[in-house]
Design a protein around this motif. Structure first.
Motif, short mmCIF file in Angstrom:
data_model
loop_
_atom_site.label_atom_id
_atom_site.label_comp_id
_atom_site.label_asym_id
_atom_site.label_seq_id
_atom_site.Cartn_x
_atom_site.Cartn_y
_atom_site.Cartn_z
N VAL A 82 80.02 36.77 35.34
CA VAL A 82 79.13 35.64 35.54
C VAL A 82 79.80 34.71 36.54
O VAL A 82 80.99 34.41 36.43
N LYS A 83 79.01 34.24 37.50
CA LYS A 83 79.50 33.27 38.47
C LYS A 83 78.67 32.00 38.31
O LYS A 83 77.54 32.04 37.84
N SER A 84 79.26 30.88 38.71
CA SER A 84 78.55 29.61 38.56
C SER A 84 78.67 28.78 39.82
O SER A 84 79.56 28.97 40.64
N CYS A 85 77.73 27.85 39.95
CA CYS A 85 77.71 26.90 41.05
C CYS A 85 77.29 25.56 40.47
O CYS A 85 76.29 25.48 39.75
N GLU A 86 78.05 24.52 40.76
CA GLU A 86 77.72 23.19 40.27
C GLU A 86 76.55 22.62 41.07
O GLU A 86 76.49 22.76 42.29
N PHE A 113 70.01 22.23 44.37
CA PHE A 113 69.42 23.48 43.88
C PHE A 113 68.59 24.14 44.97
O PHE A 113 68.66 25.34 45.18
N TYR A 114 67.79 23.35 45.70
CA TYR A 114 66.98 23.90 46.77
C TYR A 114 67.87 24.54 47.84
O TYR A 114 67.58 25.65 48.32
N ARG A 115 68.97 23.91 48.22
CA ARG A 115 69.90 24.50 49.21
C ARG A 115 70.50 25.79 48.67
O ARG A 115 70.64 26.77 49.40
N PHE A 116 70.87 25.82 47.36
CA PHE A 116 71.39 27.04 46.74
C PHE A 116 70.35 28.15 46.87
O PHE A 116 70.65 29.27 47.27
N LEU A 148 61.13 23.06 39.15
CA LEU A 148 61.95 23.94 38.30
C LEU A 148 63.26 23.25 37.91
O LEU A 148 63.71 23.37 36.78
N PHE A 149 63.85 22.52 38.86
CA PHE A 149 65.08 21.79 38.55
C PHE A 149 64.80 20.72 37.48
O PHE A 149 65.58 20.54 36.55
N LEU A 150 63.67 20.02 37.61
CA LEU A 150 63.29 19.03 36.60
C LEU A 150 63.17 19.67 35.23
O LEU A 150 63.71 19.15 34.24
N LEU A 151 62.48 20.81 35.14
CA LEU A 151 62.34 21.49 33.85
C LEU A 151 63.71 21.88 33.30
O LEU A 151 63.97 21.71 32.10
N ASP A 211 74.93 23.07 36.09
CA ASP A 211 75.38 24.27 36.80
C ASP A 211 74.25 25.29 36.80
O ASP A 211 73.35 25.24 35.96
N ILE A 212 74.36 26.25 37.73
CA ILE A 212 73.51 27.42 37.69
C ILE A 212 74.43 28.63 37.61
O ILE A 212 75.50 28.65 38.22
N TYR A 213 74.06 29.59 36.79
CA TYR A 213 74.85 30.80 36.58
C TYR A 213 74.13 31.98 37.21
O TYR A 213 72.91 32.02 37.28
N MET A 214 74.94 32.98 37.63
CA MET A 214 74.35 34.16 38.24
C MET A 214 75.11 35.41 37.77
O MET A 214 76.34 35.41 37.71
N VAL A 215 74.34 36.43 37.46
CA VAL A 215 74.88 37.74 37.13
C VAL A 215 74.27 38.72 38.12
O VAL A 215 73.06 38.69 38.37
N GLY A 216 75.10 39.56 38.68
CA GLY A 216 74.61 40.56 39.62
C GLY A 216 75.29 40.40 40.96
O GLY A 216 76.14 39.53 41.16
N ASP A 217 74.91 41.24 41.89
CA ASP A 217 75.49 41.25 43.23
C ASP A 217 75.26 39.92 43.92
O ASP A 217 74.16 39.37 43.86
N GLU A 218 76.26 39.39 44.62
CA GLU A 218 76.17 38.08 45.25
C GLU A 218 75.50 38.08 46.61
O GLU A 218 75.22 37.03 47.15
#
Length: 151
Positions: A23-27, A34-37, A96-99, A143-150
């Protein structure tokens, strides 16, 4: 994105991982970060899944007007929303970020497999070996988390 310890993830109960997955994360600081991510992701299609209360389902429906989406009732006031897009605008990302910031569960799946159901038994099911990436938010969208190929 940086590698994250599984034990540091507060809402891991909403996703079922394979034992060998990293699992990788981004603050995230705000909706704009979030939109830039999101804009930095490489994908052909992205599946959006949201678990929210009935009060936000109408709002989701308005944001995704013109797209095919599916809403499933999970409990008395809880719904599962799903939609596949080729690209998202700043307004969709902001909503989506608001939710996510009010602790609704928001998941993104890049290049989902056709006709594959990723949500079952109240949680997002583990990845297949088909190259999709699953992303989800920490409580309060810190934070947002990601699983899988980057890539």
């Amino acid at each position: 994105m940086e590698k994250t310890s599984i034990s540091s993830i507060g809402n891991l109960g909403m996703i079922e991982l394979k034992p060998d997955q990293n699992v990788k994360s981004c603050e995230l600081g705000d909706a704009e970060s979030f939109y830039r991510f999101w804009q930095g992701l490489v994908y052909e299609r992205i599946m959006i899944q949201v678990i929210t209360t009935g009060s936000f389902i109408e709002d989701l429906s308005e944001y995704f007007e013109g797209y095919a989406y599916k809403v499933t009732k999970l409990a008395k006031r809880e719904f599962h929303f799903q939609c596949v897009l080729h690209d998202a605008d700043r307004d969709i990302a902001g909503f989506l970020f608001l939710l996510a910031s009010i602790n609704d569960d928001v998941f993104l799946i890049t290049d989902p497999q056709p006709d594959k159901s990723y949500f079952s038994e109240g949680k997002l099911q583990r990845l297949t070996d088909s190259g999709e990436r699953i992303m989800w938010f920490e409580y309060d969208a810190v934070d947002i988390y990601m699983v899988g190929d980057e890539s």
